[in-house]
Design an enzyme around this catalytic site. Structure first.
Site, PDB file in Angstrom:
ATOM      1  N   GLY A  94      10.547 -36.971  39.473  1.00  0.00           N
ATOM      2  CA  GLY A  94      11.572 -37.998  39.541  1.00  0.00           C
ATOM      3  C   GLY A  94      12.811 -37.623  40.320  1.00  0.00           C
ATOM      4  O   GLY A  94      13.751 -38.417  40.398  1.00  0.00           O
ATOM      5  N   GLN A  95      12.848 -36.433  40.919  1.00  0.00           N
ATOM      6  CA  GLN A  95      14.037 -36.052  41.686  1.00  0.00           C
ATOM      7  C   GLN A  95      14.126 -36.913  42.935  1.00  0.00           C
ATOM      8  O   GLN A  95      13.193 -36.965  43.739  1.00  0.00           O
ATOM      9  CB  GLN A  95      14.001 -34.571  42.063  1.00  0.00           C
ATOM     10  CG  GLN A  95      15.272 -34.100  42.739  1.00  0.00           C
ATOM     11  CD  GLN A  95      15.296 -32.588  42.998  1.00  0.00           C
ATOM     12  OE1 GLN A  95      14.313 -31.890  42.779  1.00  0.00           O
ATOM     13  NE2 GLN A  95      16.424 -32.100  43.473  1.00  0.00           N
ATOM     14  N   HIS A 101      21.585 -31.383  40.168  1.00  0.00           N
ATOM     15  CA  HIS A 101      22.589 -31.977  39.285  1.00  0.00           C
ATOM     16  C   HIS A 101      21.975 -32.081  37.892  1.00  0.00           C
ATOM     17  O   HIS A 101      20.814 -32.439  37.740  1.00  0.00           O
ATOM     18  CB  HIS A 101      23.089 -33.332  39.795  1.00  0.00           C
ATOM     19  CG  HIS A 101      22.020 -34.334  40.076  1.00  0.00           C
ATOM     20  ND1 HIS A 101      21.160 -34.239  41.154  1.00  0.00           N
ATOM     21  CD2 HIS A 101      21.660 -35.453  39.411  1.00  0.00           C
ATOM     22  CE1 HIS A 101      20.325 -35.254  41.140  1.00  0.00           C
ATOM     23  NE2 HIS A 101      20.604 -36.009  40.081  1.00  0.00           N
ATOM     24  N   HIS A 103      22.142 -33.684  34.162  1.00  0.00           N
ATOM     25  CA  HIS A 103      22.629 -34.855  33.434  1.00  0.00           C
ATOM     26  C   HIS A 103      23.001 -34.477  32.011  1.00  0.00           C
ATOM     27  O   HIS A 103      22.220 -33.824  31.312  1.00  0.00           O
ATOM     28  CB  HIS A 103      21.541 -35.936  33.357  1.00  0.00           C
ATOM     29  CG  HIS A 103      21.145 -36.501  34.668  1.00  0.00           C
ATOM     30  ND1 HIS A 103      21.655 -37.690  35.138  1.00  0.00           N
ATOM     31  CD2 HIS A 103      20.279 -36.051  35.614  1.00  0.00           C
ATOM     32  CE1 HIS A 103      21.109 -37.954  36.318  1.00  0.00           C
ATOM     33  NE2 HIS A 103      20.276 -36.966  36.628  1.00  0.00           N
TER      34      HIS A 103
END
Length: 129
Positions: A94-95, A101, A103
């Site tokens: 899902g990148q 980064h 979450h």
């Protein structure tokens, strides 16, 4: 705040105009522009690196420091009942932004019908066990 950019990326350019919520020598935190819940934070290394597993130990510790600092701030402002912490590594996971980064997502009782399984929900059929 200066982002060190070895290979220019659109995310790095986007970040130049964002309000920094907290920072240290190696990372910084911003509130997500498309939050899952109010108080959703992104913690980002200053060095341009796409893969979480390519971070240095010092960068991982810097990110952890900011996760803790921002949790304290989010607790005070939004009073969540829990948190999810997540990183997408690779397009198949899902990148979609290839600058690491992390979450920090505040969770509230009732924000989903059944929260059991938490991050296992990335594969919905595997969430409940």
């Amino acid at each position: 705040m200066a982002v060190n950019v070895n290979d220019p990326c659109l995310f790095c350019e986007f970040l130049k105009n964002k309000e920094i919520a907290a920072e240290n020598d190696l990372a910084f935190a911003i509130f997500d522009g498309f939050p899952v819940n109010p108080g959703h934070v992104l913690v980002i290394p200053k060095r341009h690196v796409a893969n979480y597993f390519e971070l240095t130990t010092e960068e991982v510790l810097a990110i952890r420091d900011l996760l803790q600092r921002m949790k304290t701030e989010v607790d005070a402002k939004f009073h969540p009942d829990g948190y999810n912490i997540g990183v997408n590594v690779g397009a198949d996971a899902g990148q979609s932004i290839f600058h690491v980064h992390v979450h920090l997502i505040p969770r509230h009782k009732g924000d989903v019908k059944n929260p059991r399984g938490g991050v296992r929900g990335v594969i919905p059929a595997k969430q409940s066990y």
